[in-house]
Scaffold this motif. Sequence first.
Motif, mmCIF file in Angstrom:
data_model
loop_
_atom_site.group_PDB
_atom_site.id
_atom_site.type_symbol
_atom_site.label_atom_id
_atom_site.label_comp_id
_atom_site.label_asym_id
_atom_site.label_seq_id
_atom_site.Cartn_x
_atom_site.Cartn_y
_atom_site.Cartn_z
ATOM 1 N N GLY A 105 0.832 -1.011 -0.109
ATOM 2 C CA GLY A 105 -0.061 -0.024 0.137
ATOM 3 C C GLY A 105 1.087 1.160 0.060
ATOM 4 O O GLY A 105 0.404 2.285 -0.709
ATOM 5 N N GLN A 106 2.006 1.289 0.646
ATOM 6 C CA GLN A 106 2.664 2.467 0.823
ATOM 7 C C GLN A 106 3.498 2.618 -0.502
ATOM 8 O O GLN A 106 3.471 3.819 -1.172
ATOM 9 C CB GLN A 106 3.970 2.010 1.925
ATOM 10 N N ALA A 108 2.382 1.665 -3.650
ATOM 11 C CA ALA A 108 1.440 2.082 -4.691
ATOM 12 C C ALA A 108 1.014 3.631 -4.359
ATOM 13 O O ALA A 108 1.073 4.347 -5.373
ATOM 14 C CB ALA A 108 0.014 1.370 -4.541
ATOM 15 N N CYS A 109 0.561 4.032 -3.159
ATOM 16 C CA CYS A 109 0.380 5.237 -2.926
ATOM 17 C C CYS A 109 1.727 6.328 -3.248
ATOM 18 O O CYS A 109 1.515 7.318 -3.667
ATOM 19 C CB CYS A 109 0.100 5.530 -1.417
ATOM 20 N N SER A 110 2.861 5.748 -3.044
ATOM 21 C CA SER A 110 3.920 6.470 -3.214
ATOM 22 C C SER A 110 4.239 6.629 -4.717
ATOM 23 O O SER A 110 4.731 7.873 -5.198
ATOM 24 C CB SER A 110 5.349 5.988 -2.444
ATOM 25 N N PHE A 112 2.062 6.844 -6.816
ATOM 26 C CA PHE A 112 1.056 8.149 -7.142
ATOM 27 C C PHE A 112 1.614 9.481 -6.913
ATOM 28 O O PHE A 112 1.413 10.457 -7.755
ATOM 29 C CB PHE A 112 -0.402 7.885 -6.601
ATOM 30 N N LEU A 113 1.795 9.689 -5.767
ATOM 31 C CA LEU A 113 2.424 10.920 -4.883
ATOM 32 C C LEU A 113 3.690 11.316 -5.825
ATOM 33 O O LEU A 113 3.736 12.523 -6.248
ATOM 34 C CB LEU A 113 2.990 10.740 -3.588
#
Length: 147
Positions: A105-106, A108-110, A112-113
């Motif tokens: 999750g970290q 995948a979100c990272s 995007f960021l």
Amino acid sequence: MDLVWILAAVGAGACFALQASANASLRAHLASPLWAAFFSICGTIISAVTVMLLLRPAPPAVEAARGAPWWNWIGGPLGALIVLSGATISPRLGAAAFIAAVVGGQLACSLFLDHFGLMDLPRQAVTPGRILGVLLVFAGVVLVKYH
């Protein structure tokens, strides 16, 4: 120098696994993930206050705090959610699967960021290699949990 930072991040990851496991055990003893999260966060507050009293850093300028974007202030609530998640989810998945899923999750979100340069991060384009890295971590989640 990157190796030093990578090793520091590995150490932080180990702390995360230890924290989730400790909170899960506390949850079992207290029969409540909410109380486990509460006492864990109390420990965080006590630790932070102790460090501030010992080191006595200069306070930030009021203008600097007022000028910070709203999303600079969500770390505390997100940290509480992470603590509660560790206390609630790690007993169900096991420590390894929980941490692997968190890392997925970290990542995948990272991605995007990074791709959009959000939250004051430098832009780093999503590449096939970076996507493959995230997919491999999620494959690791499946392997850790089911094999």
